[in-house]
Every structure is written in C-alpha cells, then in structure tokens.
Design a protein around this motif. Structure first.
Motif: not given
Lengths: 372, 262
Positions: A75-79, A83, A85
């Motif tokens: 996952m990218t940071e934005a993703a 979500l 996390y």
C-alpha cells in the motif's frame, strides 16, 4: 503553633501564581507525572478523535509509538491513510466511550459475541464497531471475517505488549442494542446499518458507568500485561450532536464533566493510572482561545500546547529539543505554510466520524433517526 | 457522403501513454487495409503523451490547465471523436512482483476464489486505494481532457496482464528490479488487480461521460490473461493485432448513433 495548610503549597496550588499571573501559553496544569516515556517505551493510543494527535506527535517525536495493525507494504502511504492504518495502535477507528473500549477488549478475547456483528449493505459489509474504517466497506463476508480476525489479533497484541496506553475519553452518549446491550460508536443508520427504535436505544453513561467500564478495562489490561501503565485524558472537543432533549452545549458540559470525574476517580484508585489535563488546557479557555471558528475543532496551536505540556512532563528529555520540539513549534503556527508543506496538515486532518451525525442531520432532515 | 448522409471518413484523434502505441499501429493497419466501420473509412491521428511537447501534462502547478500542446492536439478541427489510452500499467506496478511480505486479496466480484495460503490477505479497498494513488495524475489528465474538449470521447481499456512466460522473457523491460519465477505474483493475483483497476477506470469514464471500450473476450487466453498471439514485444503491452481489434470496437461504438457523446 502549626502553620496553616496553605502556607507551604507549591505555586501550582494557587490560581494567581499558576493561572491568573501566568502568560496563557505558559499555563501548565501538570504538577507531577507519575512515570515517564522513554525512547523505547511502547506507547499505544486509543480514544476519540482528539487521541489521533497524540499518536502523530509521538511518532514525530521519535517515540516508540506502537502500531500492531500495520498497513501492508504494497500500500502507498495515501492508501494506508485512507484505510486508517496507523491512526491508532490498532485499526480501531475512534473509540468514543469507555464502554466501547471495554467491549473491544472483551470481543478481541472472545468473551463477548455481539448479536449484531456485521451489517450487510446489499453486497457490501460494514463493521458496526468501526463502520467508517475503510472506504466502501468490505466486499464480502469472507473479506470482513478475515480482516476482523487480524484486527482482533492486533488488539490483543497491543494490550499484551504496550508499556503505556493513552486513552482519550470523548463521549458519554451512545446508542446500544436492546438485544444484548452492545454499544455502537455511531448511531446505526448514520454511517451504515439501519436504525430501529425496537432494536436500538439511547444511553447516556453516568459517572458510575464510566468508572466501572474503566475499572474493567484496567483489570483486563492487568490480566494480560501487569506492568502496563495508562494515561487517561478527556477530549476537549465538544459533542457534534446530542440525543438528549437539551441544548448540545449543556450536554457537552455534562458529558465532559462525567468523563473528567471518572478519569480522576480511576487515576486515584489505580497506581498505574495517570490523568493528563488536555481538557483543561484547551476547553478552560485560560490558556487562550484554542477553538476554531466552528467552536468545536481544536486549533493547531491548542494541540501544540497540549502536546508540549505532555512532552515536558511525560517524555524523558522533555520538549526542549529534537524532532518533537520542532513539530510543536511548526504546529503552533510559527511557520504556517512551511509546516503544511512539511506534511503537518495530515496531523490535523483527523478522522472524526462523529461529525457524520451532523452531516446525517443535514442530509436526512431535521433530526437523526431515533433522536428524541 | 455515405448512404446515411455521413462523411465518408470517420476521423479521430488518438492520445495516450504507452498502450496507445499498439492502438496506433492497429489503426494504421486498418487504414491500410481499407477497413470500414458503418460504411466509413477510419482515419486516426495519434499523439504520444510521453513526447517532450506534451510533458508535463499540465501548464501550471495547480493543474488547472492542460499543457497547451495537448489542448492543440485535441483541437483538431476534423475529428469526429477522441480516442484515449491514459495510463493503464498501474496494476502491474502493484501486482507484478510479490514483496517479502506476500499479499493477496479477495476480489468482490469473485469472492469465493482461492487465496494464496502463504499471503497476508489485505482488503480489496487497500488495492483500490493504492491504485487510486498511482492513477491519480492520469485521472486528472483524463478529467482535464474531458473538460477541455467537447468532442465525443472513448477510453480504451488497458490490456490484461500478459502471460507469465512473456513477462519472464522481458524481466527488465519495465521494472527496475528483476523478477523471476519465484518473486513474480500469481496469474490470478495479477488478473485480480487488473480487474480492480479497470473497474475504477470504467467508473471514472461513466462519471465523465467518456465511452469505455472493454477488452473483448476473444483477447483473453484460457488463464484469463492476454492471449499470447496479441502480446507485444515486452512484459506489459499488447501488439498491433490487439490494437486493430480495439480500434475497430472503439470506432463502432463511437460511430453508432447516440453513442460516445460527451
């Protein structure tokens, strides 16, 4: 002749010396921190939306902020942010009430199995206990169940390995199931689920309820992690909406008063519990006007004041240097645009799904479902 | 004019990133063959968005205006429609290689499909939001193109992932780190990530009023990947035969009455 009891008290005991005669930004309501957080102290954070600042600041300060439910590296940071996390130690979403935290532990250890455990939204599935945890919910019951097994495992790991839990108490008002008394973070029907007066009821926890819930949390924590310490704090963020038949300001003061008393009682009753006065710094108004134009959101400067005092007393080495001092300085607005450019805007873009109450009211009409 | 009173040639402007190359080759091959759609010859003029003239795609940092060279390419004067192939390899970035911490996910449209028993199962939303992040710039370009040009538009779906043997034959073509049989993701995972991406692209097109040209079933092999006969000369692209098929489909879609209008 015995000296009167007030003659040898420290400056902090006197309003004039501690508040009235002190520059607002210098007001520091912490007298003694019963323990400190070192570089290797694993700190977990949970609570209402204000608690998110604590995690972000601790990470920025280089503290060992404990995250047991991590985003997968694909996952990218934005993703990962989308979500939720890393917002809290586990992907809990906001935990507004002490009852919610108690339930979470009981559910994570399999001691409680709510009757209303999953919301089927026509092919998409939501977790009633963190309905806004990810955009679009879960795509299947199978995905939901796999994720929740991982979530509960992360919650257990957090409780069993943390050194310090910072828990921010946010609300006393909640909605619960009439079937088994399980409490929801948001009224069903606001961000998923269906509200039904026959299935759900409003509850406004009193001091005894909150004290009892906190005691249960502390007992459960002690059972799996005897040396763990807890810092309780009360969110200064007012209620977005009240379901009591009274003004939201009146409900806010009631709710915060209950939480403040319960936190004090818990701190006095348990050696491993400390109270940290976030609420006093921001909501008292004595240290400055730390509310934004909506009179609800806490300004960057307010958060910075809280975290500076937290660092001064609870972090080994205080707030005097390093990354923590820098982030506090930037957040306080010393270099606004640059601070934003440094990514600080994320620190203030908190996940506050309680605001959905207000949005739901706007979209659905004059009153949220079931509001009295 | 054709019997239906339409001009004898269906003109279009093709704009896109790397997948547009196969489409351009396909269009030129069709033109050379004298292929017709609805009785009209087709004539495409293609622009490659990675050309220096078209980069960066926006004229300003706020991305409020397209690069004037792209605007000029869209303002053709003769075109009946615009054919787009924007981005399309983001799914490969996400799925081609397994990280040390293996991952898999449940695709909502096939939620009973088997999962990698050694992988960490992430939510489909994790894949979707990661793709959204990678696709962000290209989706902005698509939005800006739509906002700039009033012509009917069609976006051609990026080809599905290529067969394993094809990818392994070109391990360094498009990926910085070498991939091998062990580190390469399963066919199923690669196909699932592609499905998530094309679902998002279809949704974006629907919101923008851009027609969406799906990959027809005869372009897939039995494994659900791009069939070997239409693979390009690298690890991620299709060939001119694929391009011909997709151009023909797009042209039919755009030539049909009341189709593809913005």
């Amino acid at each position: 002749m015995a000296r009167p009891p007030y003659s040898d008290l420290p400056d902090s005991s006197y309003w004039r010396r501690a508040v009235g005669g002190v520059a607002p930004e210098a007001i520091d309501p912490v007298v003694v921190a019963p323990f400190q957080i070192g570089a290797r102290t694993k700190v977990a954070a949970a609570g209402s939306c204000f608690a998110q600042h604590i995690g972000r600041y601790l990470k920025a300060a280089g503290c060992a902020y404990l995250v047991t439910e991590t985003a997968h590296p694909v996952m990218t940071e934005a993703a990962a942010r989308a979500l939720n996390y890393g917002v809290y130690t586990a992907r809990t979403g906001n935990i507004y009430t002490a009852r919610q935290l108690r339930q979470l532990i009981e559910r994570a250890y399999g001691r409680v199995q709510p009757a209303d455990d999953i919301w089927d939204e026509g092919g998409l599935f939501l977790d009633p206990f963190r309905p806004t945890i990810q955009p679009g919910g879960f795509n299947s019951r199978r995905e939901f169940e796999i994720d929740r097994i991982r979530h509960f495992s992360a919650v257990r790991q957090a409780f069993e390995t943390l050194d310090v839990l910072v828990f921010t108490l946010g609300l006393t008002e909640a909605w619960r199931s009439r079937v088994d008394g399980i409490v929801y973070p948001l009224c069903p029907g606001v961000s998923g689920g269906k509200f039904s007066p026959g299935a759900h009821e409003f509850v406004n926890f009193g001091v005894a309820d909150v004290v009892d819930d906190l005691a249960a949390v502390l007992q459960a924590l002690k059972a799996v992690n005897p040396p763990a310490k807890v810092i309780l704090t009360v969110s200064p963020v007012p209620l977005a909406a009240t379901a009591e038949p009274q003004h939201v300001l009146t409900s806010t003061v009631y709710s915060k008063s209950v939480l403040r008393v319960a936190a004090e009682m818990a701190a006095k009753a348990h050696e491993n519990v400390a109270y940290f006065p976030s609420y006093e710094i921001v909501a008292s108004g004595m240290a400055g006007n730390y509310f934004a134009a909506d009179r609800r959101s806490v300004t960057e400067a307010g958060v910075a004041h809280v975290m500076r005092i937290f660092a001064e007393h609870y972090l080994k080495g205080g707030a005097g240097g390093g990354a923590f001092a820098e982030i506090v300085r930037k957040a306080a607005g010393a270099v606004g645009p640059q601070a934003r450019a440094a990514g600080l805007e994320a620190a203030f873009a908190v996940m506050c799904d309680e605001e959905a109450l207000d949005a739901a009211a706007v979209l659905a009409g004059p009153r949220p479902p079931g509001a009295t | 004019m054709t019997g239906a009173g339409l001009p004898p040639v269906l003109n279009f402007v093709g704009l896109g990133h790397s997948h547009v190359v196969a489409l351009a080759k396909g269009a030129y091959a069709l033109e050379a063959k004298g292929a017709e759609v609805g009785g009209r010859a087709i004539c495409g003029r293609f622009r490659y968005l990675y050309d220096a003239d078209f980069t960066p795609p926006f004229a300003d940092a706020a991305r409020s205006r397209l690069n004037p060279a792209i605007e000029a390419a869209l303002d053709d004067g003769a075109a009946d429609f615009v054919l787009l192939s924007i981005g399309g390899n983001e799914h490969n970035v996400v799925s081609i290689r397994q990280p040390a911490r293996r991952f898999d996910f449940i695709l909502g449209e096939a939620s009973d499909a088997p999962l990698d028993p050694k992988a960490e199962i992430v939510p489909e939303a994790a894949i979707r939001e990661t793709l959204r992040d990678y696709m962000n710039e290209n989706m902005r370009v698509l939005q800006a193109i739509r906002a700039t040009c009033n012509l009917p538009m069609a976006l051609v779906e990026p080809p599905p992932p290529l067969p394993r043997a094809q990818v392994l034959a070109y391990p360094k073509e498009f990926f910085r780190s070498q991939i091998d049989q062990r580190s390469m993701s399963s066919d199923l995972l690669r196909r699932k990530v592609w499905r998530v991406q094309v679902g998002m692209m279809r949704q974006a097109c629907a919101a923008l009023g851009v027609a969406y040209v799906e990959t027809p079933s005869d372009m897939f092999g039995a494994d659900g990947l791009l069939k070997a006969s239409v693979c390009g000369q690298d690890a991620t692209h299709a060939n001119d035969a694929y391009g011909e098929t997709m151009i023909e489909l797009a042209a039919r879609l755009m030539a049909a009455p009341a189709q593809g209008s913005g």
